[in-house]
Scaffold this motif. Structure first.
Motif, short mmCIF file in Angstrom:
data_model
loop_
_atom_site.label_atom_id
_atom_site.label_comp_id
_atom_site.label_asym_id
_atom_site.label_seq_id
_atom_site.Cartn_x
_atom_site.Cartn_y
_atom_site.Cartn_z
N TYR A 125 137.02 77.54 8.96
CA TYR A 125 137.73 76.27 9.22
C TYR A 125 139.17 76.52 9.66
N PHE A 129 135.33 75.53 13.33
CA PHE A 129 133.95 76.01 13.37
C PHE A 129 133.50 76.33 14.79
N GLU A 150 130.67 76.62 5.38
CA GLU A 150 131.51 75.64 6.07
C GLU A 150 131.42 74.28 5.39
N LYS A 179 126.09 70.69 12.79
CA LYS A 179 126.61 72.06 12.74
C LYS A 179 125.59 73.04 13.35
#
Length: 257
Positions: A125, A129, A150, A179
């Motif tokens: 972070y 990302f 994350e 993600k």
């Protein structure tokens, strides 16, 4: 948002480093989670080169080294963390293949296609990302792996208070599916994604901080910034207890294709 609870990135780096150097872990996680993430990676041997980016004092790195072959380089911007990292490696007799160096994660000392595995628990972070996925990919061999934990939303909708907190602290927080899609878009084959259990936060992260908070406040008595920083950390713990069903960390493992 109340200034008393300003985001951690608004505090002095020296203050942050001093505080987190007193903790065995600088973020949520556990040996069990590190080993679980490692179980999805099948390309390592004695000649493998591994980088743990944002390694802190190396809590997870030492577990990695004890359960995987190869040589590991820990990278962190805080010299105090790297001093502790190398001390920990020596105490575990891992110094021949585990070494920490002071370096920024946006200025890595590796060659293109050099690494078999990039590891980063709770640290990507700092660069973001998506940026991390894209910029670090070049350092991996084809078929090499990236494994990161994350900040992640567990639901599509969440209460306004926790939404506002994370939008200020880390706007890139997103759902697992988004993600994974980012990882795929960046040129990785998604191998696994799993949510870290609650004890990674409570027992392994927040509980040790209770004593650390008191020690830190005594060491920095009368320092308003230090007091605000501890207020920030305690507020984060309170928010987690209140909203832990909505967010946490997830591990993402991808293979460079």
């Amino acid at each position: 948002m109340n200034d008393e609870y300003k985001s951690i990135h608004k505090f002095d780096l020296e203050l942050i480093g001093q505080y987190f150097a007193s903790l065995k872990r600088q973020g949520p996680g556990s040996p069990e989670v590190t080993i679980k993430a490692l179980s999805f990676i099948d390309n390592l041997n004695d000649k493998s080169l591994v980088a743990d980016i944002g390694c802190g004092s190396g809590g997870q790195t030492m577990i990695l080294a004890q359960h995987a072959p190869g040589n590991i380089t820990g990278i962190d911007i805080f010299p105090a963390f790297i001093d502790l990292f190398n001390q920990n490696a020596e105490q575990l007799d891992l110094q021949d293949r585990v070494k920490g160096i002071v370096k920024s994660m946006d200025d890595l000392p590796f060659k293109d296609g050099q690494l078999d595995l990039i590891w980063s628990e709770g640290a990507i972070y700092n660069i973001g990302f998506e940026r991390g996925l894209n910029e670090w990919r070049k350092f991996l061999k084809t078929g090499g792996y990236l494994a990161v934990s994350e900040g992640t939303w567990f639901t599509e909708e969440r209460p306004a208070e926790i939404e506002a907190f994370w939008m200020d602290a880390y706007p890139e927080i997103d759902t697992v599916s988004n993600k994974v899609a980012q990882m795929q878009k960046s040129g990785y084959m998604p191998v696994a994604a799993f949510i870290l259990p609650e004890n990674c936060w409570t027992a392994n992260y927040f509980a040790p901080k209770v004593e650390a908070d008191e020690v830190f406040l005594k060491q920095n008595a009368g320092n308003k910034n230090a007091e605000e920083f501890i207020a920030n950390q305690r507020h984060e713990a309170q928010l987690y207890q209140k909203y832990k069903d909505y967010y946490g960390y997830a591990f993402y493992i991808g293979k460079k294709i």
